[in-house]
Design an enzyme around this catalytic site. Structure first.
Site, PDB file in Angstrom:
ATOM      1  N   CYS A   5      12.626   4.709   1.591  1.00 35.89           N
ATOM      2  CA  CYS A   5      12.687   6.112   1.162  1.00 35.89           C
ATOM      3  C   CYS A   5      13.303   6.943   2.286  1.00 35.89           C
ATOM      4  CB  CYS A   5      11.307   6.634   0.770  1.00 35.89           C
ATOM      5  SG  CYS A   5      10.064   6.547   2.082  1.00 35.89           S
ATOM      6  N   ALA A   9       0.831  -1.204   0.000  1.00 34.01           N
ATOM      7  CA  ALA A   9       0.000   0.000   0.000  1.00 34.01           C
ATOM      8  C   ALA A   9       0.874   1.267   0.000  1.00 34.01           C
ATOM      9  CB  ALA A   9      -0.917  -0.007   1.220  1.00 34.01           C
ATOM     10  N   PRO A  10       0.429   2.318  -0.720  1.00 37.56           N
ATOM     11  CA  PRO A  10      -0.857   2.460  -1.423  1.00 37.56           C
ATOM     12  C   PRO A  10      -0.849   1.976  -2.869  1.00 37.56           C
ATOM     13  CG  PRO A  10       0.289   4.554  -1.408  1.00 37.56           C
ATOM     14  CD  PRO A  10       1.164   3.598  -0.640  1.00 37.56           C
ATOM     15  N   GLY A  11       0.263   1.355  -3.310  1.00 34.73           N
ATOM     16  CA  GLY A  11       0.214   0.679  -4.592  1.00 34.73           C
ATOM     17  C   GLY A  11       1.003   1.298  -5.724  1.00 34.73           C
ATOM     18  N   ASP A  31       9.623  -3.263   0.287  1.00 36.47           N
ATOM     19  CA  ASP A  31       9.709  -1.800   0.429  1.00 36.47           C
ATOM     20  C   ASP A  31       9.158  -1.468   1.816  1.00 36.47           C
ATOM     21  OD1 ASP A  31      10.149   0.899  -0.664  1.00 36.47           O
ATOM     22  OD2 ASP A  31       7.969   1.057  -0.561  1.00 36.47           O
ATOM     23  N   ASP A  85      -0.518  -6.199   2.670  1.00 33.47           N
ATOM     24  CA  ASP A  85      -0.484  -5.123   3.652  1.00 33.47           C
ATOM     25  C   ASP A  85      -1.389  -5.528   4.813  1.00 33.47           C
ATOM     26  OD1 ASP A  85       0.598  -2.032   3.434  1.00 33.47           O
ATOM     27  OD2 ASP A  85      -1.061  -2.242   4.854  1.00 33.47           O
TER      28      ASP A  85
END
EC number: 2.1.1.176
Length: 452
Positions: A390, A271-273, A337, A293
């Site tokens: 990130c 998410a969110p994809g 991620d 998720d």
């Protein structure tokens, strides 16, 4: 008179939003969007309100230091309403060239009077005019300490621990460049859906709609939107699924994973994809992607994005990736991620710098390693896994990978093909560290691991 009232309303709404953020610990983007949607401000006033809110959250340590130096009371000793009004005035004086100093002072004094601070309006007037006097002769009113860490933290408005982390990893010159970059307004990058259109066609459509559009070199499906663009869903091609918003660093993750048509891909934290749908596009919508998720409401966003882009190979799976057993040895490629501190997106999410703490990150690194350890079991023999974040924080990046490899002897880092289009981003350690001031994109870390 109407214009004066309008800009006053923009500042009044900015004050209301800032106080809500303070009182309720609201997220900046959520509080701002909700307030703007309920307002009837003009386009220019919405822009001013947005600039004030994001800018003040971004620069609030610098602004507090100016209050400390110019006022009789420290910033944290001021009444909360007054502190934020002073922020609004000082921010305009220091960072907005298009607003005359007299307007910045007068509207701030009016804000104090309009918010039941008549007795303190003289304080606002005095501090702001003292700031203006102190700028004469190109003098900077902000007095900085000699200590490098404190100097950078106050000058660029960051907590000490972030500056300390970056100084230890990258040194003073790079740290200062990153701080400067993160204090700029963010770009908006979009990813073209090649199953629906192509870059040249979409660029023409957006340009015809008055949007300033720039292609982004080695990113074959990326465009950067600059200047005023209006509301995203109303732009050409968005509702038809021709493109989606995604920073180029995030796009690079899916290229690095290199999914192939017909494969089984597992996205551990989907998410969110954004990356999930990019993977589907790169596979030509052929194969199976399991998008995992633990939060159903967030997975719903994955489904909504897939539906808008008309992608059919994505199956959502509700569950905590630390405990999902059904995927053991099922994935040709696995994307991990992980949830992270987000220190690579501080320009986009300015309040992260005040929300994150070293204590939070210790909890995050434990979570990240648990997810990685479990997701590694999903990979087929000779399959690959990409770990990405990130953030610009070695404990969540390099140190996680070093810990994982020390306990998984049958895994190794797989270097990308030297002829790969993005090989210039690869470090000597064979992982990718996107430094924002160098690549002009979000700060990211990614590494590809191969199962022996």
């Amino acid at each position: 008179m109407r214009n004066k009232l309008s800009t006053s309303n923009a500042r009044q709404l900015a004050l209301k939003i800032l106080l809500k953020i303070d009182r309720k610990n609201s997220y900046t983007d959520v509080a701002l969007n909700r307030a703007l949607n309920q307002s009837n401000l003009s386009s220019s006033d919405r822009s001013l309100c947005t600039e004030l809110v994001y800018g003040i959250i971004r620069h609030q340590r610098t602004l507090d230091s100016l209050i400390d130096q110019l006022g009789k009371k420290k910033a944290q000793q001021q009444p909360p309403n007054l502190r934020r009004i002073l922020h609004i005035g000082l921010y305009q004086l220091r960072y907005l060239d298009h607003i005359p100093p007299s307007a910045a002072v007068n509207t701030s004094v009016d804000l104090a009077k309009d918010n039941k601070l008549q007795r303190l309006s003289g304080v606002v007037n005095g501090i702001l005019r003292q700031y203006i006097r102190s700028t004469q002769g190109n003098h900077d009113p902000l007095i900085l300490p000699n200590d490098t860490l404190k100097k950078l933290a106050i000058q660029y408005s960051f907590p000490d621990w972030i500056i300390e982390t970056w100084l230890q990893k990258w040194g003073e010159e790079t740290t200062e460049k990153m701080c400067h970059w993160f204090n700029q307004s963010p770009n908006i990058d979009i990813r073209v859906n090649p199953l629906k259109t192509n870059l040249e066609t979409l660029q023409t459509q957006l340009t015809s709609a008055g949007v300033n559009v720039t292609p982004l070199g080695r990113f074959p499906c990326a465009l950067r939107l600059k200047g005023k663009i209006g509301t995203i869903p109303t732009l050409p091609g968005f509702s038809q699924g021709h493109w989606t918003v995604q920073d180029t660093s995030a796009q690079l993750v899916s290229y690095f994973l290199d999914p192939q048509p017909g494969e089984t891909i597992i996205d551990a934290c989907a998410a969110p994809g954004g990356k999930t749908t990019h993977i589907a596009e790169l596979m030509g919508d052929q194969g199976t992607i399991f998008a995992c998720d633990r939060t159903p409401s967030r997975l719903k966003k994955v489904q909504e994005n897939a539906q808008r882009l008309e992608l059919n190979c994505i199956e959502t799976v509700v569950g905590d990736s630390r405990y999902l057993q059904q995927f053991i040895n099922k994935g040709d490629r696995v994307l991990v991620d992980v949830p992270c501190s987000g220190l690579g997106t501080l320009h986009r999410h300015p309040d992260i710098r005040w929300r994150q703490t070293p204590e939070n990150i210790r909890e995050l690194t434990s979570l990240q390693l648990e997810i990685l350890n479990q997701a590694a079991q999903w990979v087929k023999p000779q399959g690959t896994l990409v770990y990405s974040t990130c953030t610009l924080n070695p404990p969540e990046n390099q140190e996680i990978i070093q810990t994982f490899l020390s306990t998984h002897s049958h895994w190794k880092i797989e270097p990308p093909n030297p002829h790969w289009a993005f090989s210039p981003f690869v470090t000597s350690s064979q992982w990718i560290q996107m430094l924002p001031h160098k690549q002009d994109s979000d700060g990211f870390f990614m590494v590809k691991l191969k199962k022996g």
